[in-house]
Scaffold this motif. Structure first.
Motif, mmCIF file in Angstrom:
data_model
loop_
_atom_site.group_PDB
_atom_site.id
_atom_site.type_symbol
_atom_site.label_atom_id
_atom_site.label_comp_id
_atom_site.label_asym_id
_atom_site.label_seq_id
_atom_site.Cartn_x
_atom_site.Cartn_y
_atom_site.Cartn_z
ATOM 1 N N ILE A 17 0.847 -1.452 -0.077
ATOM 2 C CA ILE A 17 0.032 0.069 0.157
ATOM 3 C C ILE A 17 0.869 1.180 -0.019
ATOM 4 O O ILE A 17 0.720 2.288 -0.739
ATOM 5 N N MET A 18 1.872 1.334 0.726
ATOM 6 C CA MET A 18 2.861 2.415 0.947
ATOM 7 C C MET A 18 3.490 2.499 -0.383
ATOM 8 O O MET A 18 3.835 3.846 -0.723
ATOM 9 N N ASN A 19 3.815 1.439 -1.099
ATOM 10 C CA ASN A 19 4.451 1.629 -2.290
ATOM 11 C C ASN A 19 3.546 1.784 -3.637
ATOM 12 O O ASN A 19 4.026 1.837 -4.830
ATOM 13 N N ALA A 20 2.370 2.025 -3.335
ATOM 14 C CA ALA A 20 1.286 2.164 -4.362
ATOM 15 C C ALA A 20 1.134 1.058 -5.242
ATOM 16 O O ALA A 20 0.981 1.202 -6.446
ATOM 17 N N PRO A 40 -5.919 -0.570 -1.573
ATOM 18 C CA PRO A 40 -6.182 0.855 -1.497
ATOM 19 C C PRO A 40 -5.164 1.621 -1.656
ATOM 20 O O PRO A 40 -4.179 1.397 -1.602
ATOM 21 N N SER A 41 -5.391 2.968 -2.063
ATOM 22 C CA SER A 41 -4.584 4.051 -2.370
ATOM 23 C C SER A 41 -3.666 4.396 -1.336
ATOM 24 O O SER A 41 -4.461 4.571 -0.268
ATOM 25 N N PRO A 42 -2.488 4.588 -1.510
ATOM 26 C CA PRO A 42 -1.687 5.187 -0.059
ATOM 27 C C PRO A 42 -2.366 6.632 0.221
ATOM 28 O O PRO A 42 -2.576 7.576 -0.531
ATOM 29 N N GLN A 43 -2.174 6.986 1.524
ATOM 30 C CA GLN A 43 -2.507 8.393 1.738
ATOM 31 C C GLN A 43 -1.249 9.279 1.459
ATOM 32 O O GLN A 43 -0.090 8.902 1.667
ATOM 33 N N THR A 44 -1.444 10.391 0.737
ATOM 34 C CA THR A 44 -0.457 11.238 0.172
ATOM 35 C C THR A 44 -0.368 12.591 1.151
ATOM 36 O O THR A 44 1.079 13.139 1.027
ATOM 37 N N PHE A 52 1.652 5.849 7.951
ATOM 38 C CA PHE A 52 1.995 4.409 8.193
ATOM 39 C C PHE A 52 0.591 3.830 8.858
ATOM 40 O O PHE A 52 0.234 2.609 8.454
ATOM 41 N N ALA A 53 0.208 4.647 9.762
ATOM 42 C CA ALA A 53 -0.902 4.030 10.647
ATOM 43 C C ALA A 53 -2.227 4.040 9.627
ATOM 44 O O ALA A 53 -3.136 2.982 9.783
ATOM 45 N N TYR A 54 -2.441 4.861 8.587
ATOM 46 C CA TYR A 54 -3.343 4.812 7.679
ATOM 47 C C TYR A 54 -3.093 3.465 6.690
ATOM 48 O O TYR A 54 -4.227 2.562 6.564
ATOM 49 N N ALA A 55 -2.068 3.172 6.347
ATOM 50 C CA ALA A 55 -1.645 2.066 5.553
ATOM 51 C C ALA A 55 -1.731 0.684 6.442
ATOM 52 O O ALA A 55 -2.475 -0.514 5.946
ATOM 53 N N LYS A 56 -1.620 0.633 7.718
ATOM 54 C CA LYS A 56 -1.701 -0.530 8.567
ATOM 55 C C LYS A 56 -3.149 -0.768 8.555
ATOM 56 O O LYS A 56 -3.670 -1.818 8.895
ATOM 57 N N GLN A 57 -4.030 0.465 8.825
ATOM 58 C CA GLN A 57 -5.670 -0.102 9.215
ATOM 59 C C GLN A 57 -6.160 -0.310 7.834
ATOM 60 O O GLN A 57 -7.150 -1.102 7.687
ATOM 61 N N ALA A 58 -5.656 0.081 6.762
ATOM 62 C CA ALA A 58 -6.081 -0.236 5.179
ATOM 63 C C ALA A 58 -6.007 -1.699 5.013
ATOM 64 O O ALA A 58 -6.619 -2.345 4.451
ATOM 65 N N ALA A 59 -4.616 -2.094 5.482
ATOM 66 C CA ALA A 59 -4.093 -3.386 5.136
ATOM 67 C C ALA A 59 -4.925 -4.458 6.035
ATOM 68 O O ALA A 59 -5.477 -5.349 5.299
ATOM 69 N N THR A 60 -5.397 -4.062 7.238
ATOM 70 C CA THR A 60 -6.165 -4.925 8.063
ATOM 71 C C THR A 60 -7.555 -5.093 7.139
ATOM 72 O O THR A 60 -7.863 -6.090 7.315
ATOM 73 N N LYS A 61 -8.166 -3.899 6.998
ATOM 74 C CA LYS A 61 -9.553 -4.071 6.371
ATOM 75 C C LYS A 61 -9.390 -4.838 5.156
ATOM 76 O O LYS A 61 -10.503 -5.504 4.851
#
Length: 74
Positions: A17-20, A40-44, A52-61
């Protein structure tokens, strides 16, 4: 799936996610691996900790939407 396997897969999904990237390759021990699409797209915006917190939450979902839930200890 063990807890350590789940954490490893979630960590890989966070990295993707962080690497898009557009998909996650899941090694299943079979001849052909599984691919999970529509990451999901990464938060910019925001700090690196917020991204990182957004990517972790998005990965879990994302994983739970594909039927891969965090194993329970009980």
């Amino acid at each position: 799936m063990t807890y350590l396997q789940y954490i490893s897969l979630r960590s890989h999904a966070v990295s993707c996610i962080m690497n898009a990237e557009s998909f996650v390759k899941v090694e299943t021990g079979q001849k052909q691996p599984d691919f999970l699409f529509n990451l999901p797209s990464p938060q910019t915006s925001g700090t690196s900790a917020q991204r990182f917190a957004y990517a972790k939450q998005a990965a879990t979902k994302f994983l739970s939407n594909h039927g891969i839930n965090e194993p329970s200890f009980f």
